[in-house]
Design a protein around this motif. Structure first.
Motif, mmCIF file in Angstrom:
data_model
loop_
_atom_site.group_PDB
_atom_site.id
_atom_site.type_symbol
_atom_site.label_atom_id
_atom_site.label_comp_id
_atom_site.label_asym_id
_atom_site.label_seq_id
_atom_site.Cartn_x
_atom_site.Cartn_y
_atom_site.Cartn_z
ATOM 1 N N ALA A 1 -23.800 15.365 52.118
ATOM 2 C CA ALA A 1 -24.654 14.330 52.708
ATOM 3 C C ALA A 1 -23.807 13.225 53.334
ATOM 4 O O ALA A 1 -24.090 12.751 54.446
ATOM 5 C CB ALA A 1 -25.593 13.748 51.650
ATOM 6 N N MET A 2 -22.760 12.826 52.624
ATOM 7 C CA MET A 2 -21.880 11.775 53.127
ATOM 8 C C MET A 2 -21.152 12.229 54.383
ATOM 9 O O MET A 2 -20.949 11.442 55.313
ATOM 10 C CB MET A 2 -20.867 11.412 52.040
ATOM 11 N N GLN A 3 -20.760 13.481 54.422
ATOM 12 C CA GLN A 3 -20.100 14.007 55.613
ATOM 13 C C GLN A 3 -21.015 13.908 56.826
ATOM 14 O O GLN A 3 -20.582 13.540 57.924
ATOM 15 C CB GLN A 3 -19.687 15.461 55.389
ATOM 16 N N ARG A 4 -22.297 14.225 56.641
ATOM 17 C CA ARG A 4 -23.250 14.136 57.751
ATOM 18 C C ARG A 4 -23.454 12.688 58.190
ATOM 19 O O ARG A 4 -23.548 12.396 59.386
ATOM 20 C CB ARG A 4 -24.585 14.763 57.343
ATOM 21 N N ILE A 5 -23.511 11.785 57.216
ATOM 22 C CA ILE A 5 -23.711 10.373 57.546
ATOM 23 C C ILE A 5 -22.528 9.834 58.344
ATOM 24 O O ILE A 5 -22.703 9.148 59.356
ATOM 25 C CB ILE A 5 -23.922 9.549 56.266
ATOM 26 N N ILE A 6 -21.320 10.144 57.887
ATOM 27 C CA ILE A 6 -20.136 9.657 58.601
ATOM 28 C C ILE A 6 -20.084 10.247 60.005
ATOM 29 O O ILE A 6 -19.769 9.558 60.983
ATOM 30 C CB ILE A 6 -18.865 9.991 57.812
ATOM 31 N N ARG B 1 -2.964 8.879 45.159
ATOM 32 C CA ARG B 1 -1.518 8.767 45.383
ATOM 33 C C ARG B 1 -0.779 8.388 44.110
ATOM 34 O O ARG B 1 0.400 8.710 43.954
ATOM 35 C CB ARG B 1 -1.238 7.735 46.486
ATOM 36 N N ARG B 2 -1.460 7.702 43.207
ATOM 37 C CA ARG B 2 -0.848 7.278 41.951
ATOM 38 C C ARG B 2 -1.018 8.313 40.847
ATOM 39 O O ARG B 2 -0.700 8.038 39.686
ATOM 40 C CB ARG B 2 -1.445 5.937 41.521
ATOM 41 N N GLY B 3 -1.539 9.488 41.206
ATOM 42 C CA GLY B 3 -1.583 10.589 40.248
ATOM 43 C C GLY B 3 -2.923 10.862 39.613
ATOM 44 O O GLY B 3 -3.046 11.780 38.787
ATOM 45 N N ALA B 4 -3.964 10.104 39.952
ATOM 46 C CA ALA B 4 -5.280 10.344 39.365
ATOM 47 C C ALA B 4 -5.888 11.624 39.925
ATOM 48 O O ALA B 4 -5.640 11.994 41.079
ATOM 49 C CB ALA B 4 -6.209 9.165 39.653
ATOM 50 N N LEU B 5 -6.676 12.289 39.114
ATOM 51 C CA LEU B 5 -7.404 13.459 39.589
ATOM 52 C C LEU B 5 -8.438 13.036 40.623
ATOM 53 O O LEU B 5 -9.004 11.944 40.538
ATOM 54 C CB LEU B 5 -8.088 14.171 38.422
ATOM 55 N N PRO B 6 -8.717 13.892 41.603
ATOM 56 C CA PRO B 6 -9.622 13.505 42.688
ATOM 57 C C PRO B 6 -11.081 13.436 42.254
ATOM 58 O O PRO B 6 -11.494 14.074 41.288
ATOM 59 C CB PRO B 6 -9.412 14.604 43.731
ATOM 60 N N CYS B 7 -11.835 12.655 42.990
ATOM 61 C CA CYS B 7 -13.273 12.530 42.755
ATOM 62 C C CYS B 7 -13.941 12.238 44.096
ATOM 63 O O CYS B 7 -13.409 11.461 44.905
ATOM 64 C CB CYS B 7 -13.552 11.403 41.771
ATOM 65 N N ARG B 8 -15.065 12.873 44.343
ATOM 66 C CA ARG B 8 -15.783 12.606 45.585
ATOM 67 C C ARG B 8 -16.481 11.243 45.506
ATOM 68 O O ARG B 8 -16.988 10.828 44.479
ATOM 69 C CB ARG B 8 -16.794 13.719 45.883
ATOM 70 N N ILE B 9 -16.514 10.570 46.646
ATOM 71 C CA ILE B 9 -17.033 9.210 46.722
ATOM 72 C C ILE B 9 -18.546 9.250 46.905
ATOM 73 O O ILE B 9 -19.050 9.869 47.841
ATOM 74 C CB ILE B 9 -16.383 8.450 47.900
ATOM 75 N N PRO B 10 -19.310 8.575 46.034
ATOM 76 C CA PRO B 10 -20.766 8.537 46.207
ATOM 77 C C PRO B 10 -21.182 7.598 47.333
ATOM 78 O O PRO B 10 -20.492 6.617 47.633
ATOM 79 C CB PRO B 10 -21.269 8.037 44.849
ATOM 80 N N ILE B 11 -22.325 7.879 47.912
ATOM 81 C CA ILE B 11 -22.807 7.115 49.065
ATOM 82 C C ILE B 11 -23.019 5.644 48.716
ATOM 83 O O ILE B 11 -22.699 4.744 49.509
ATOM 84 C CB ILE B 11 -24.104 7.731 49.608
ATOM 85 N N TRP B 12 -23.546 5.372 47.521
ATOM 86 C CA TRP B 12 -23.944 4.008 47.207
ATOM 87 C C TRP B 12 -22.781 3.032 47.124
ATOM 88 O O TRP B 12 -22.991 1.809 47.218
ATOM 89 C CB TRP B 12 -24.745 3.970 45.901
ATOM 90 N N THR B 13 -21.561 3.540 46.976
ATOM 91 C CA THR B 13 -20.415 2.631 46.865
ATOM 92 C C THR B 13 -20.225 1.794 48.125
ATOM 93 O O THR B 13 -19.694 0.686 48.053
ATOM 94 C CB THR B 13 -19.120 3.410 46.586
ATOM 95 N N TRP B 14 -20.628 2.319 49.271
ATOM 96 C CA TRP B 14 -20.516 1.547 50.510
ATOM 97 C C TRP B 14 -21.867 1.249 51.151
ATOM 98 O O TRP B 14 -22.000 0.278 51.905
ATOM 99 C CB TRP B 14 -19.643 2.286 51.536
ATOM 100 N N ALA B 15 -22.900 2.069 50.856
ATOM 101 C CA ALA B 15 -24.183 1.911 51.542
ATOM 102 C C ALA B 15 -24.844 0.577 51.216
ATOM 103 O O ALA B 15 -25.494 -0.034 52.078
ATOM 104 C CB ALA B 15 -25.114 3.058 51.173
#
Length: 398
Positions: free
Chosen positions: A87-92, A338-352
């Motif tokens: 969904a985020m990919q489509r929004i961007i 970059r600091r070594g944390a495991l990846p996580c996808r960003i939810p829409i609400w963090t910026w919406a």
């Protein structure tokens, strides 16, 4: 020897795109608009804050294109699946397409009006003279931008130097005095809006770079010309009292040759709007890129008919409200990785939330809107990282 054989691209291999945005004639109009609001010189504080914020969003987004371990070594198209959900990919994609439609409409309107004034026909015919050849060549798959970017850069620099020398008020169009803090924020919002669309897609133009020094140079190749040309526009306004520079250059006894330079300077940016906007439409609604180019051209031409270039200030204020909040969670997530944390996808609400609030405040004519949007995005991103971020072992691009 190829770029790959020399160890990868350097800043000069991708400088044309950054310098082309930095020397767009739109910066002249921005400077005239800002000077008009202040009734004269531009506050130095506006320029300083705008430079810092422009640099910051270009820095954090541009880092993503650099080679690991600094960045991801990917362009925007291949970055979005490893940072965002479908969904985020489509929004961007939709936001990029929207931004490119606006800039295409601006370029056609400004260049069409300039050509029309120069040759004596309606501005919409001039816009059509730009739209059709650009669309046809784009559909035929033109891929080399160096010559066009060079032409645009030379044209704008010649235009700026020419009309500034002839028409600008004497002295430096900067003041250390302040009208009000809100006026400074409005200035910053307009200048920030100028670079927001490019900032989001900047990994396309940093992909494969290996040195942060190269990124610093590229950012300054965009920011410094934008601010310099905007100040030239302010000086021209102070000398003439005219905001519509196309009409000014076409007036009897003035510098009509400047309209030819404006026309030439919008050609390369118009090409880039189609090649950047069409993939955005494909990501948003699955439209093929040729069909996307046609749609973008059609809507942009309609905007040009209504002289969209005269509404540049409002358009840039909307972009400054909408897009910068997206960069905040992306910058935080990429830094964590970059600091070594495991990846996580960003939810829409963090910026919406930040974008929605900023847009609403912009519609209510509140100049603090972009700042509120960034602060809310920082707050929601902090809450996400602190309370709800759930890393995954691996995120594969789609």
């Amino acid at each position: 020897m190829t770029v790959k054989e020399r160890g990868g691209p350097r800043w000069w291999n991708v400088s044309a795109a950054w310098l082309g945005i930095g020397t767009s004639p739109g910066a002249l109009l921005i400077g005239a608009l800002i000077a008009f609001r202040h009734g004269g010189s531009v506050p130095l504080l506006s320029i300083a804050i705008a430079y810092v914020l422009m640099f910051a969003i270009l820095w954090f987004q541009g880092l993503l294109g650099l080679k690991p371990p600094i960045g991801e070594g990917r362009n925007l198209t291949t970055l979005t699946p490893i940072y965002f959900g479908p969904a985020m990919q489509r929004i961007i994609g939709a936001l990029i397409a929207l931004g490119m439609i606006g800039w295409s409409g601006f370029n056609m309107a400004l260049g069409g009006a300039a050509l029309g004034r120069l040759l004596g026909f309606p501005h919409w015919i001039g816009a059509l003279v730009i739209a059709l050849p650009v669309l046809i060549l784009s559909l035929r798959g033109i891929h080399s931008w160096n010559g066009l970017a060079a032409l645009a850069t030379v044209s704008v620099l010649a235009l700026t130097g020419f009309i500034t020398y002839e028409l600008a008020a004497p002295g430096i169009p900067i003041t250390i005095a302040l009208d009000s803090p809100l006026d400074v924020i409005t200035d910053v919002a307009i200048l920030l809006g100028y670079v927001t669309v490019f900032s989001v897609r900047s990994p396309d133009f940093t992909r494969g770079l290996s040195k942060t020094r190269d990124l610093i140079i590229l950012i300054n190749l965009l920011c410094l010309p934008v601010l310099g040309i905007a100040l030239a526009g302010s000086a021209i306004y102070m000398g003439t009292g005219e905001v519509d520079l196309v009409a000014l250059l076409a007036a009897p006894g003035t510098l009509s040759i400047g309209n030819l330079l404006i026309f030439l300077s919008v050609l390369a940016p118009t090409f880039t709007t189609l090649f950047s906007g069409a993939p955005g439409l494909r990501a948003a609604i699955g439209l093929s890129e040729p069909a996307g180019m046609v749609i973008i051209t059609l809507i942009a031409f309609i905007l040009a008919v209504f002289r969209f270039d005269l509404y540049l200030g409002g358009w840039l204020s909307m972009l400054a409200a909408l897009l910068p909040p997206i960069v905040v969670p992306l910058a935080v997530e990429s830094t964590l990785r970059r600091r070594g944390a495991l990846p996580c996808r960003i939810p829409i609400w963090t910026w919406a939330i930040g974008s929605a609030a900023a847009i609403l405040l912009t519609l209510l004519s509140q100049p603090v809107a972009p700042l509120i949007g960034l602060l809310l995005s920082a707050l929601t991103t902090t809450l996400w990282v602190t309370l709800w971020r759930q890393p995954q072992e691996k995120l594969n691009p789609i």
